[in-house]
Design a protein around this motif. Structure first.
Motif, PDB file in Angstrom:
ATOM      1  N   ALA A 121      -9.435  20.270  19.918  1.00 11.77           N
ATOM      2  CA  ALA A 121      -8.394  21.103  19.482  1.00 11.77           C
ATOM      3  C   ALA A 121      -7.824  21.567  20.994  1.00 11.77           C
ATOM      4  O   ALA A 121      -8.127  21.600  21.997  1.00 11.77           O
ATOM      5  N   LEU A 122      -6.418  22.072  20.852  1.00 15.08           N
ATOM      6  CA  LEU A 122      -5.727  22.170  21.858  1.00 15.08           C
ATOM      7  C   LEU A 122      -5.023  23.670  21.464  1.00 15.08           C
ATOM      8  O   LEU A 122      -4.490  23.778  20.570  1.00 15.08           O
ATOM      9  N   THR A 123      -5.283  24.748  22.358  1.00 14.02           N
ATOM     10  CA  THR A 123      -4.361  25.827  22.234  1.00 14.02           C
ATOM     11  C   THR A 123      -3.470  26.244  23.473  1.00 14.02           C
ATOM     12  O   THR A 123      -3.928  25.973  24.426  1.00 14.02           O
ATOM     13  N   ILE A 124      -2.104  26.458  23.081  1.00 13.03           N
ATOM     14  CA  ILE A 124      -1.438  26.282  24.202  1.00 13.03           C
ATOM     15  C   ILE A 124      -0.256  27.482  23.914  1.00 13.03           C
ATOM     16  O   ILE A 124       0.229  28.023  22.808  1.00 13.03           O
ATOM     17  N   ASP A 125       0.443  28.043  24.690  1.00 14.30           N
ATOM     18  CA  ASP A 125       1.381  28.990  25.125  1.00 14.30           C
ATOM     19  C   ASP A 125       2.682  28.231  24.947  1.00 14.30           C
ATOM     20  O   ASP A 125       2.982  27.534  26.144  1.00 14.30           O
TER      21      ASP A 125
END
Length: 199
Positions: free
Chosen positions: A92-96
């Motif tokens: 999973a990737l969390t990005i602004d």
């Protein structure tokens, strides 16, 4: 290696074999000193990967944070890239999201790779300003109030709030709206753009 002789469990006597079926394969080899050695290998079915359509194309408000989940059965590795740079190797990737961008996910296993992309379009948060006359001289007077909305994407939905209640305006295409009030009080405004960016 090399060895003098090779005997495979499928009967081949070559140094290498090509197999097209799952199963356990063994080989017995003899070296120049007469030493005999053996080994086995298990060939199993691998899962082909297809993540096309896994990631969403999304319109976001400026300053948004988004989490993308690339987990898929059979994947052995994950690679997230943006602008040609690897930004994560997690499932999973969390990005602004700070600008319009394309995120590319590549998943791999022994059977190959599969690729999908997420396209992000960024919209500004609307800025709503309320201004106008500040004095009602008599009970029959009315005061002109002007709403100015900058940034964001029309149509706009906005709410004018006061101690006398809320008034909602929906699907407004204009960025300048004039209305009149005949009751004194404090008035405030909140605006929401077509892509649900609030200001």
């Amino acid at each position: 290696g090399p060895y003098l002789t090779y005997v495979w469990s499928n009967g081949s006597t070559s140094s290498t074999i090509v197999v097209t079926q799952v199963g356990t394969y063994s080989v017995e080899v003899t070296d120049s000193c007469g030493n005999i050695m053996s080994d086995t290998i298990d060939i199993i079915n691998g899962a082909s990967l297809d993540i096309s359509g896994l990631l969403p194309d999304t319109a976001l408000c400026s300053g948004s944070q988004v989490t993308l989940d690339g987990a898929i059965d059979g994947a052995e590795s994950y690679e997230w890239t943006s602008g040609g740079q690897v930004i994560s190797t997690n499932e999973a990737l969390t990005i602004d999201v700070e600008s319009d961008s394309i995120i590319i996910l590549t998943v791999s296993n022994s059977c190959g790779t599969s690729v999908d992309t997420a396209n992000f379009t960024l919209f500004d948060v609307p800025n709503a300003v309320i201004s106008g006359e500040a004095v009602l001289c008599t009970s029959s007077d009315s005061a002109q109030i002007e709403i100015t909305i900058s940034n964001g994407t029309p149509p706009y939905n906005f709410t004018i709030s006061s101690s006398n209640g809320d008034v909602e305006y929906n699907n407004m295409m204009e960025q300048n709206v004039v209305f009149y009030v005949d009751v004194s009080g404090d008035y405030s405004i909140s605006a929401l753009s077509d892509v649900n960016c609030d200001g």
